[in-house]
Design a protein around this motif. Structure first.
Motif, PDB file in Angstrom:
ATOM      1  N   LEU A   1       0.866  -1.186   0.000  1.00 22.02           N
ATOM      2  CA  LEU A   1       0.000   0.000   0.000  1.00 22.02           C
ATOM      3  C   LEU A   1       0.896   1.227   0.000  1.00 22.02           C
ATOM      4  O   LEU A   1       1.721   1.402   0.907  1.00 22.02           O
ATOM      5  N   SER A   2       0.753   2.077  -1.018  1.00 24.10           N
ATOM      6  CA  SER A   2       1.642   3.233  -1.151  1.00 24.10           C
ATOM      7  C   SER A   2       0.850   4.512  -1.376  1.00 24.10           C
ATOM      8  O   SER A   2      -0.253   4.499  -1.927  1.00 24.10           O
ATOM      9  N   TYR A   3       1.451   5.606  -0.950  1.00 23.62           N
ATOM     10  CA  TYR A   3       0.871   6.936  -1.148  1.00 23.62           C
ATOM     11  C   TYR A   3       1.997   7.880  -1.544  1.00 23.62           C
ATOM     12  O   TYR A   3       3.028   7.982  -0.854  1.00 23.62           O
ATOM     13  N   ALA A   4       1.845   8.535  -2.692  1.00 26.19           N
ATOM     14  CA  ALA A   4       2.826   9.503  -3.174  1.00 26.19           C
ATOM     15  C   ALA A   4       2.145  10.851  -3.338  1.00 26.19           C
ATOM     16  O   ALA A   4       1.055  10.944  -3.911  1.00 26.19           O
ATOM     17  N   ASP A   5       2.785  11.887  -2.835  1.00 32.80           N
ATOM     18  CA  ASP A   5       2.189  13.228  -2.833  1.00 32.80           C
ATOM     19  C   ASP A   5       3.264  14.225  -3.241  1.00 32.80           C
ATOM     20  O   ASP A   5       4.375  14.216  -2.708  1.00 32.80           O
ATOM     21  N   GLN A   6       2.940  15.085  -4.208  1.00 33.43           N
ATOM     22  CA  GLN A   6       3.865  16.154  -4.579  1.00 33.43           C
ATOM     23  C   GLN A   6       3.109  17.463  -4.745  1.00 33.43           C
ATOM     24  O   GLN A   6       2.089  17.523  -5.437  1.00 33.43           O
ATOM     25  N   LYS A   7       3.635  18.489  -4.078  1.00 32.51           N
ATOM     26  CA  LYS A   7       3.098  19.846  -4.186  1.00 32.51           C
ATOM     27  C   LYS A   7       4.168  20.754  -4.777  1.00 32.51           C
ATOM     28  O   LYS A   7       5.331  20.708  -4.385  1.00 32.51           O
ATOM     29  N   ILE A   8       3.749  21.572  -5.747  1.00 32.53           N
ATOM     30  CA  ILE A   8       4.645  22.549  -6.358  1.00 32.53           C
ATOM     31  C   ILE A   8       3.967  23.911  -6.270  1.00 32.53           C
ATOM     32  O   ILE A   8       2.895  24.112  -6.848  1.00 32.53           O
ATOM     33  N   GLU A   9       4.575  24.810  -5.534  1.00 30.48           N
ATOM     34  CA  GLU A   9       4.030  26.159  -5.331  1.00 30.48           C
ATOM     35  C   GLU A   9       4.923  27.180  -6.020  1.00 30.48           C
ATOM     36  O   GLU A   9       6.149  27.161  -5.855  1.00 30.48           O
ATOM     37  N   TYR A  10       4.301  28.079  -6.805  1.00 30.85           N
ATOM     38  CA  TYR A  10       5.032  29.075  -7.579  1.00 30.85           C
ATOM     39  C   TYR A  10       4.638  30.487  -7.160  1.00 30.85           C
ATOM     40  O   TYR A  10       3.479  30.749  -6.826  1.00 30.85           O
ATOM     41  N   ASP A  11       5.596  31.392  -7.243  1.00 25.74           N
ATOM     42  CA  ASP A  11       5.334  32.827  -7.127  1.00 25.74           C
ATOM     43  C   ASP A  11       6.185  33.545  -8.159  1.00 25.74           C
ATOM     44  O   ASP A  11       7.429  33.443  -8.141  1.00 25.74           O
ATOM     45  N   TYR A  12       5.532  34.246  -9.077  1.00 20.16           N
ATOM     46  CA  TYR A  12       6.243  34.964 -10.129  1.00 20.16           C
ATOM     47  C   TYR A  12       7.131  36.056  -9.534  1.00 20.16           C
ATOM     48  O   TYR A  12       6.733  36.768  -8.602  1.00 20.16           O
ATOM     49  N   VAL A  13       8.358  36.175 -10.080  1.00 17.16           N
ATOM     50  CA  VAL A  13       9.279  37.223  -9.659  1.00 17.16           C
ATOM     51  C   VAL A  13       9.041  38.450 -10.535  1.00 17.16           C
ATOM     52  O   VAL A  13       9.314  38.413 -11.744  1.00 17.16           O
ATOM     53  N   PRO A  14       8.500  39.537  -9.979  1.00 15.70           N
ATOM     54  CA  PRO A  14       8.177  40.722 -10.783  1.00 15.70           C
ATOM     55  C   PRO A  14       9.388  41.245 -11.552  1.00 15.70           C
ATOM     56  O   PRO A  14      10.508  41.287 -11.035  1.00 15.70           O
ATOM     57  N   GLY A  15       9.134  41.611 -12.819  1.00 15.71           N
ATOM     58  CA  GLY A  15      10.173  42.186 -13.654  1.00 15.71           C
ATOM     59  C   GLY A  15      11.066  41.186 -14.359  1.00 15.71           C
ATOM     60  O   GLY A  15      11.968  41.575 -15.104  1.00 15.71           O
ATOM     61  N   SER A  16      10.818  39.881 -14.183  1.00 19.77           N
ATOM     62  CA  SER A  16      11.722  38.872 -14.749  1.00 19.77           C
ATOM     63  C   SER A  16      11.346  38.460 -16.162  1.00 19.77           C
ATOM     64  O   SER A  16      12.140  37.820 -16.846  1.00 19.77           O
ATOM     65  N   SER A  17      10.141  38.792 -16.630  1.00 22.57           N
ATOM     66  CA  SER A  17       9.727  38.417 -17.975  1.00 22.57           C
ATOM     67  C   SER A  17       9.767  39.619 -18.906  1.00 22.57           C
ATOM     68  O   SER A  17       9.272  40.705 -18.551  1.00 22.57           O
ATOM     69  N   PRO A  18      10.322  39.459 -20.117  1.00 16.14           N
ATOM     70  CA  PRO A  18      10.330  40.566 -21.078  1.00 16.14           C
ATOM     71  C   PRO A  18       8.932  40.896 -21.594  1.00 16.14           C
ATOM     72  O   PRO A  18       8.747  41.935 -22.229  1.00 16.14           O
TER      73      PRO A  18
END
Length: 674
Positions: free
Chosen positions: A309-326
């Protein structure tokens, strides 16, 4: 390119001769274990292409990621670098690709838990775990050995087995453990791994491990910085095992592992070295697996029951860094910010129950493995990141029967699987099922020689990622991807072959895979829709030779090609085909206290992620392992490594053209057991 590999190598395979191999450890499926004198103990067995990287080789390779550890296996390609965030595992041209960390054609299992199986855009395999947590990494190539593990598996299976307390106590009650410290010159990498093991009685054992791994940005062979190559990943493992009952017939194991990566101001696109249009993000990745494994093995040939019996859990949380995209300030920017700020979470719960029985029917001996698998995969809805939410519920039945009749072994395998994929929004619910299977044949010629062949058919059922709106998405949810793989080969193992006291094992096999009814890959060029079919073929070679005086040679090689066919009758080189690769290791062991080796890896027919040709590359690596046997240093292991000795500047196969491979790297590892 190559003349047809199957035509050109079938005769070679029949002369190649290598040794037998075990797979599907629940059943001892397809053979027995053969040990040789090289760095890698080759594990052969009639028709299955199986390679095991053991605990000692895991330590000797000083790898930073699981992907980096197993790319020495024939047919395995490390895609896009040596960081857990961006790297991927590709086997025989399937698995990680230039867009997603997986295409569902390989399976990755950690103590039986299914991990790294989501098609998340530009994120890699999501295999966030540390190599030092594991005692063994096993790679099953192709389809024939996959029916106890999943459906739609074309490339193969990667199985990771975590360490046990008894690996340190030796099965004797008491306390034991180890402390490992490692330094890597390229990127000022540092590792600390602490293991504590306690065995209060013969029937109980407990293990705790904490591993902290930190690496700065790497430099390539020209001394230029490789962007987006730094990471810090603390990992932990807790494990307990108990045996009880009459004759210790019952065994119960609990394991829990976790890895966290907290990255600041890094590219959203983990395959790239700079932020590009998406810009940078702060990304927190939290991965954990919990497993309960029960085994009942009484004094009966008919019962060897296992429940996992197995349980796998993955959470990925993002926050955009202002000014980093052209693109900031343009009309498309709001949509882009929604994408890069979209948090993701997916959970997989799985129960697998199997039994192995040995019995005879007349002159036929049976080693029969049968089981059932129930799985629930849940994913939070996140259409902004092209990651639709929903549930994938599956039920599978499988049976593998190894039938021995003198020198002949016939092994049929079947798997039936049904699935229900239900959208968390308005895409609906879809039911699918499939029956798949294979047949393996082997013949023991005698004098250490055996020949083998197999045929296998599998279907990949639709997944949560296939959900969407419109007729095309609906059609995709009612379709199963299909593939057929043929293999043929020969093997040999023996001792006193060329000199008194030597050991020699050699295995060669050719394979050919055809895949159709494709929904995973869009047509290239001017064609529209999905690819019509994919054809791949190749030849794999593994060999090990050890002499009485400790000198040894290990060889691992792959030669292959692939073609993708568009619906407009045009074709092209298969975009994810494995490269041609030959790896030779020359070394010498002085008993158990000193091991020196020189490894040469030559790779040809390389392409980057855009499909452009890359020059061939030859990389040299040096390794030394020293175990003092007397005095204060008794119980100490020291490892020294130099990777890319010539400081070659090159790009790895299927990597982004801007992501060069690391340049010369010195590594020093100290392990003290107590």
């Amino acid at each position: 390119m190559h003349a047809s590999i199957l035509r050109g190598t079938t005769a070679l395979v029949c002369l190649a001769l290598a040794a037998p191999a075990a797979a599907q450890d629940e059943a001892g499926f397809l053979g027995t274990l053969i040990l040789t004198g090289g760095k890698r103990d080759l594990s052969f067995g009639s028709a299955l292409s199986r390679t095991v990287v053991g605990e000692e080789e895991i330590a000797d390779r000083q790898a930073s990621t699981i992907a980096q550890l197993i790319d020495s296996v024939p047919g395995v390609t490390l895609v896009n670098g040596t960081t857990p965030q961006g790297s991927g595992i590709n086997i025989r041209g399937f698995g990680a690709n230039t867009t997603y960390g997986t295409d569902q054609k390989i399976a990755v299992l950690v103590d039986g838990a299914s991990v790294g199986s989501e098609e998340l855009y530009r994120i890699g395999t999501q295999l966030f775990t540390d190599p030092l947590l594991y005692r063994e990494a096993e790679v099953l190539r192709g389809t024939i050995g996959s029916f106890a593990y999943g459906s739609g598996i074309v490339g193969g299976v990667v199985k990771l087995e975590s360490k046990d307390a008894s690996d340190f106590t030796g099965g004797t009650p008491g306390f034991a453990g180890a402390q490992t410290l490692e330094y890597s010159s390229n990127g000022d990498g540092a590792v600390s791994s602490t293991t504590l093991a306690w065995q209060p009685t013969q029937r109980a054992e407990f293990l705790l491990n904490y591993t902290w791994r930190d690496q700065g940005d790497l430099t390539d062979g020209d001394g230029d910085t490789i962007g987006n190559s730094a990471f810090t990943t603390p990992s932990g493992l807790a494990k307990a095992r108990f045996t009880f009952g009459e004759t210790d017939a019952h065994e119960l194991t609990f394991s829990y592992s976790r890895t966290v990566a907290d990255d600041k101001d890094v590219p959203y696109d983990q395959f790239a070295t700079t932020g590009g249009s998406f810009g940078n993000v702060d990304r927190l990745t939290d991965t954990r697996q919990a497993v309960v494994d029960y085994r009942y093995n009484p004094a009966s040939d008919l019962i060897d029951l296992r429940a996992n019996l197995s349980y796998a859990d993955q959470k990925i949380e993002y926050d955009y860094v202002p000014g980093s995209s052209p693109l900031e300030g343009t009309p498309t920017f709001p949509f882009l910010v929604d994408t890069v700020n979209a948090d993701q979470r997916y959970e997989t719960t799985k129960l697998k129950v199997s039994n192995r029985a040995r019995f005879d029917t007349g002159t036929v001996g049976h080693d029969l493995l049968g089981g059932v698998e129930l799985m629930l995969r849940e994913r939070a809805d996140n259409d902004a990141a092209s990651a639709p939410g929903g549930e994938d519920r599956r039920v599978a039945l499988f049976v593998v029967d190894e039938m021995s009749m003198g020198p002949v072994t016939v092994t049929p395998a079947l798997r039936y699987e049904s699935s229900t994929v239900e959208s968390a929004t308005t895409y609906g619910s879809f039911d699918n099922d499939a029956l798949m299977g294979g047949l393996a044949l082997s013949y023991d010629v005698g004098n250490g020689v055996s020949v083998f062949g197999s045929t296998a058919y599998t279907e990949g059922l639709p997944i949560i990622d296939d959900l969407g709106s419109g007729d095309a998405a609906t059609a995709r949810m009612h379709n199963t991807e299909k593939s057929h793989t043929f293999e043929i080969g020969a093997e040999y193992e023996g001792s006193d072959v060329f000199a008194t006291g030597d050991t020699f094992a050699l295995r060669g096999n050719a394979y050919r895979t055809e895949m159709w009814d494709i929904t995973s890959f869009s047509a290239g060029g001017s064609a529209s829709g999905f690819l019509e079919r994919i054809e791949t073929e190749g030849f794999e070679l593994e060999a090990s030779y050890g002499m009485r005086n400790g000198v040894y040679f290990d060889v691992a090689g792959h030669l292959g090609e692939g073609t993708e066919y568009n619906p407009d009758d045009t074709d092209d080189v298969w975009r994810n085909a494995a490269a041609d690769r030959l790896q030779l290791t020359l070394g010498r062991k002085w008993d158990d206290w000193l091991d020196l080796s020189w490894e040469v890896v030559h790779t040809a027919d390389k392409r980057d992620s855009t499909g452009d040709d890359l020059p061939n590359s030859t990389v040299h690596n040096l390794r030394a392992t020293w175990r003092p046997e007397q005095g204060l240093l008794d119980g100490t292991e020291m490892r020294f490594g130099v990777e890319n000795v010539a400081d070659l500047d090159y790009v790895g196969h299927l990597a982004s053209p801007t992501r060069n491979a690391p340049g010369r790297t010195y590594k020093v590892t100290l392990t003290q057991r107590f």
